[in-house]
Each structure stands twice: as structure tokens, then as C-alpha cells.
Design an enzyme around this catalytic site. Structure first.
Site, PDB file in Angstrom:
ATOM      1  N   ALA A  15       4.534   7.702   2.276  1.00  0.00           N
ATOM      2  CA  ALA A  15       5.204   6.412   2.447  1.00  0.00           C
ATOM      3  C   ALA A  15       4.590   5.331   1.567  1.00  0.00           C
ATOM      4  O   ALA A  15       3.421   5.404   1.176  1.00  0.00           O
ATOM      5  CB  ALA A  15       5.144   5.979   3.907  1.00  0.00           C
ATOM      6  N   THR A  16       5.422   4.330   1.287  1.00  0.00           N
ATOM      7  CA  THR A  16       4.979   3.112   0.615  1.00  0.00           C
ATOM      8  C   THR A  16       5.414   1.937   1.476  1.00  0.00           C
ATOM      9  O   THR A  16       6.533   1.931   1.994  1.00  0.00           O
ATOM     10  CB  THR A  16       5.609   2.989  -0.786  1.00  0.00           C
TER      11      THR A  16
ATOM     12  N   ASP B 153      -4.977   8.678  15.379  1.00  0.00           N
ATOM     13  CA  ASP B 153      -5.406   8.278  14.028  1.00  0.00           C
ATOM     14  C   ASP B 153      -5.927   6.836  14.066  1.00  0.00           C
ATOM     15  O   ASP B 153      -5.607   6.030  13.192  1.00  0.00           O
ATOM     16  CB  ASP B 153      -4.252   8.417  13.036  1.00  0.00           C
TER      17      ASP B 153
ATOM     18  N   GLY C 296       0.838  -1.198   0.000  1.00  0.00           N
ATOM     19  CA  GLY C 296       0.000   0.000   0.000  1.00  0.00           C
ATOM     20  C   GLY C 296       0.865   1.237   0.000  1.00  0.00           C
ATOM     21  O   GLY C 296       2.080   1.170   0.241  1.00  0.00           O
ATOM     22  N   SER C 297       0.257   2.381  -0.298  1.00  0.00           N
ATOM     23  CA  SER C 297       1.019   3.624  -0.296  1.00  0.00           C
ATOM     24  C   SER C 297       0.134   4.771   0.155  1.00  0.00           C
ATOM     25  O   SER C 297      -1.097   4.707   0.066  1.00  0.00           O
ATOM     26  CB  SER C 297       1.581   3.908  -1.692  1.00  0.00           C
ATOM     27  N   GLY C 298       0.778   5.814   0.670  1.00  0.00           N
ATOM     28  CA  GLY C 298       0.071   7.003   1.126  1.00  0.00           C
ATOM     29  C   GLY C 298       0.808   8.235   0.661  1.00  0.00           C
ATOM     30  O   GLY C 298       1.632   8.183  -0.259  1.00  0.00           O
ATOM     31  N   THR C 299       0.520   9.363   1.285  1.00  0.00           N
ATOM     32  CA  THR C 299       1.102  10.630   0.855  1.00  0.00           C
ATOM     33  C   THR C 299       2.618  10.633   0.987  1.00  0.00           C
ATOM     34  O   THR C 299       3.331  11.138   0.130  1.00  0.00           O
ATOM     35  CB  THR C 299       0.516  11.780   1.700  1.00  0.00           C
TER      36      THR C 299
ATOM     37  N   LYS D 286       8.307   0.082   5.750  1.00  0.00           N
ATOM     38  CA  LYS D 286       7.676   1.356   5.415  1.00  0.00           C
ATOM     39  C   LYS D 286       8.764   2.272   4.860  1.00  0.00           C
ATOM     40  O   LYS D 286       9.713   2.621   5.568  1.00  0.00           O
ATOM     41  CB  LYS D 286       7.034   1.958   6.665  1.00  0.00           C
TER      42      LYS D 286
END
Length: 469
Positions: A27-28, A138, A22-25, A45
Site C-alpha cells: 500500500a501507499t 502489529d 509513506g508506502s509499504g509492500t 490508503k
């Protein structure tokens, strides 16, 4: 936005990075294996340095600092962190079952007993963090990972060291799970995590978050509204579960359930969560039950069997060895059968006592013409008995018993010596016996359901319906 522009995963000296999870703003996340003989699976990460601004760098450093210091079976472990000229790497414990969000979607709705076991694991992790003044900020199903039947809190990117008196105004987290005081840009503190727990429990039970919306504008309107949270029409949840949900999802943090109240809440019931101690506690109680049984003290034996079963069932869920789990389940089924036999015998023993008590209650009612509060309490007792005998709602009947006993004990404290006091004392004793017997019946029913659920280990359910990697 992925942390690296290349399709190939970056290279690390001690690990082989494989598929992207998965990936975000910033990090992958990749699955990886150590290059040593163990070939241990980990999650890596990867955070691209170029993507980090000052705030996100501070968040990352706080995440590393927190994860380096915490060690808990229900928090993802940071094994190591490394960096090079382009990236920062967090080497994390591998969780093979994916995340709680995917698990809930695969099931649509979770049975209350499963949601409760998940909640207990979240609660025990939060208790550990709360004792160290750490707030996650979060909490959401996507940040709770599954490793077999074990839940682990993950992604501490927004976590902060926050004492109960510390307040923040910076917007953090995901709006769908974010406390109203955060979304409305008001000051907030660690209690924001409790709201998020309420949203997670709501989604687990009903398949959607309480503020599920088609757009951010609609979501913000719902969050900013003063309308109290309501459970879906026709929601079938226990009284304790409903109470916890509505007290967690209180828009006002000052009247919301406190951490202390949350950890002690009867639905969370940390005393009976599956743990390494469950079997030992169960065995200790069942030895006492067998002894009382042999001595012919049926009511005491029944109560002890029921108490032992409240620990035996978590012990079944905690056991990971399939053969030992099945052996334990069969043993527990024998104790359930004996408890059922005792229940019938105790009911027979009580029948005559309860008939005599009915006559006493009628006399006591006649003697209470000058005591309106006592008459009301006796009427409440009659209502509780009628509800118990109807068998329609035993929890309601138990609540009524507790109410009338509270009133009768107050009346007893103010009652002078005499015939009415003697009768009142006998009535209280009789009603306590009924309430204890009813409590054991309710425990038995819940245990039988849980033993049935334990036939299919939760870890198997997770693997079969949540094959994410």
C-alpha cells in the site's frame, strides 16, 4: 514497493490526493482533501490489487471489516472504502501529528509522565478491542498516530478476531516489537499484544527497543535467548513503571501480565487518565475538600484535595481551549497552595500524636519478648519511620509502612483482650495516620510536577517537535 507504478497519485471521484505520506509492500498512503465544501483532510490508503496474494487479500478484508465496526476516540476511523479496476482505497481519518516513532526520535527520550499519558490512551483502546475479541498483532510506534495530543491506533492489516482461547501460528507483525512466541514460531494468542505494549513503553522511556540490533540475525538471537529483560543501567523510573515493564516483557506468555492485570495496573491508572469526566470528578471532590476544610477537619480536607488534584491535572491535559486550560491551571495552582498549607498544619497536628506513639511503641516492644513476629513488625515500623524522616525515598517508606501494617493487623487478629492488644491497636492507628499522610505528600509532589508540565500543553509539544506533514 509502492502500490502504483506512476509517480502521480491515483484519482478518486470525491477526493483530491496530494502528497505521498509513506508506502509499504502492498500500500501507499496519501494525504487527500474531499472535493465538497468542507475540504476535509483525510488519509487515503491505496492498495494495488496486483500486489495482493491470497493471504494479503484476507488481511485487507479483515482490516476493513474490523475498522468498519470499531468506533473509538483512540482508534483511527475508517470513513469509507472504494475500489476500481486497479486499486482498493481506504479513506481514513487524518492525523496531523505523524506517528509515535517520529515523535520519540524527535525527543530521544520521553519523560515518564508523558509516556504514561501515551500508555493510558493505548490501554483504553486495547481495552475496547479486547472486549470485542480483537487483537491488533502489529503494535509498534509507527502504527500509532498523533492527532494533537491524542494517540490513535492505526494499521489493522494484521489484526484478527481472537478469543482468549484462540491460538495462531502464522508469523505476523514487525520482529522488533513481536512477542518471542511469535518469532519462535510457537502458538500465540492475544497476549502477544501485551508484549508489544511493553516494547513501545520501553522505547518511549529509553529511546530504543529492548532488542535493538544491527542485523536480523542478532535480533533473532536476542529474542530466542532465555535471558530475562533488564532495564538499562541507571534507569530512573518509578517503582510502578519498572514493575509494569518487567511484567509485560516476560518471555513466557503464561506468566506475562494478563489483560485484566494490565488495565488495573497502578502505572496505567485508567481511573485518572485525561477524559471528558476528569473535570466533573475533580469538582465533586474539591467541593468535599472545601467543606471539610471549613469544618476544621484538616487531615480529611488534605486527603480530599489530593484526590481532587489527581483528576484536575488530567482535566488540564484534556482541555483543548488555550484560555480555558490556563484558567483551569491557575485554579488548580490555588488548590495546590491550599493543600500545601494544610500539609504543614497536619504535620504540626500529628507531631504530638507521633511523639506519644513512640513511647507506646517502646512499651509494646518490651511487652513482645515472647512474640518474635510482632517484634519484627515493630522493627519494620521503626525502619519505615526513619526512612520517612530522612526524606530520601518516600515510596520505599510507604512500602515499609504497608508491610508492617499487614503484619501488625495479623498480630492484632490473633491477640487476646488485654493491655498489649490495646497498645497494638493504638500503634496500628498511628502508623496508618503516618502512611496516609505520606501518601498525600507523594501525591502532592507528583501533582506539582504535572501542573508544571501542563504549562506547556502536550499538543503544542507535539506540533513543535513533530511537524511531519
Amino acid at each position: 514497493m509502492a502500490a502504483t507504478s506512476s509517480f502521480a497519485p491515483p484519482k478518486l471521484a470525491d477526493f483530491i490526493l496530494t502528497e505521498k505520506l509513506g508506502s509499504g509492500t502492498y500500500a501507499t498512503v496519501y494525504k487527500a482533501y474531499s472535493k465538497g465544501d468542507s475540504r476535509e483532510a483525510v488519509a487515503v490508503k491505496v492498495v494495488g490489487k496486483k500486489t495482493l496474494n491470497k493471504a494479503s487479500m484476507e488481511n485487507l478484508l479483515t482490516e476493513i471489516e474490523i475498522l468498519k465496526t470499531v468506533r473509538h476516540p483512540h482508534i483511527v476511523q475508517l470513513k469509507d472504502f472504494q475500489w476500481d479496476s486497479e486499486n482498493i482505497y481506504l479513506i481514513l481519518e487524518w492525523c496531523s501529528g505523524g506517528d509515535l516513532s517520529r515523535f520519540i526520535r524527535s525527543r530521544r527520550l520521553l519523560p515518564e509522565s508523558v509516556a504514561r499519558r501515551f500508555l493510558q490512551q493505548i490501554a483504553i483502546a486495547l481495552q475496547y478491542l479486547h472486549e470485542r475479541n480483537i487483537s491488533h498483532l502489529d503494535l509498534k510506534p509507527q502504527n500509532i498516530l498523533l492527532s494533537g495530543s491524542v494517540l490513535k491506533l492505526a494499521d489493522f492489516g494484521f489484526a484478527q478476531y481472537m478469543s482468549p482461547w484462540d491460538e495462531q501460528c502464522v508469523l505476523r507483525g514487525s520482529p522488533l516489537y513481536m512477542a518471542p512466541e511469535m518469532v519462535c514460531r510457537r502458538q500465540y494468542d492475544s497476549r502477544a499484544d501485551l508484549w508489544s505494549v511493553g516494547v513501545i513503553l520501553y522505547e518511549a522511556l529509553f529511546g530504543r527497543a529492548p532488542f535493538a540490533s544491527r542485523s536480523y540475525t542478532e535480533l533473532e538471537e536476542k529474542i530466542r535467548s532465555d535471558k530475562p529483560i533488564e532495564l538499562p543501567v541507571g534507569a530512573r523510573v518509578s517503582r510502578d513503571c519498572r514493575d509494569l515493564l518487567l511484567r509485560l516483557l516476560d518471555r513466557n506468555p503464561d506468566t506475562r501480565l494478563t489483560f485484566g492485570q494490565f488495565f488495573c495496573h497502578p502505572f496505567v491508572d485508567l481511573e485518572h487518565m485525561p477524559s471528558a469526566d476528569s473535570l466533573g470528578k475533580a469538582k465533586e471532590l474539591v467541593v468535599q475538600a472545601i467543606q471539610k476544610d471549613q469544618e476544621g477537619e484538616r487531615a480529611a480536607a488534605l486527603s480530599l484535595y489530593c484526590s481532587s488534584l489527581e483528576h484536575f491535572v488530567p482535566a488540564i491535559h484534556y482541555e483543548t481551549d488555550r484560555l480555558r486550560k490556563e484558567t483551569l491551571r491557575q485554579k488548580v495552582s490555588q488548590y495546590v497552595s491550599r493543600a500545601e498549607e494544610l500539609k504543614a498544619l497536619v504535620a504540626s497536628d500529628n507531631r504530638q500524636i507521633f511523639e506519644e506513639a513512640k513511647t507506646t511503641r517502646d512499651i509494646l516492644r518490651e511487652m513482645s519478648a515472647d512474640h518474635p513476629r510482632l517484634r519484627v513488625a515493630l522493627q519494620l515500623a521503626s525502619t519505615a519511620i526513619a526512612k520517612e524522616q530522612s526524606g530520601l525515598d518516600e515510596n520505599d517508606a510507604l512500602d515499609l509502612y504497608q508491610q508492617c501494617l499487614g503484619e501488625l493487623l495479623l498480630a492484632l487478629a490473633a491477640e487476646p483482650q488485654g493491655r498489649r492488644r490495646e497498645l497494638l491497636h493504638g500503634e496500628i492507628k498511628s502508623l496508618m495516620t503516618r502512611a496516609e499522610y505520606l501518601k498525600d505528600q507523594i501525591k502532592m509532589q507528583e501533582t506539582q510536577k504535572d501542573v508544571s508540565l501542563a504549562r506547556e500543553p502536550l499538543s503544542e509539544s507535539v506540533r513543535s517537535s513533530c511537524c511531519l506533514q
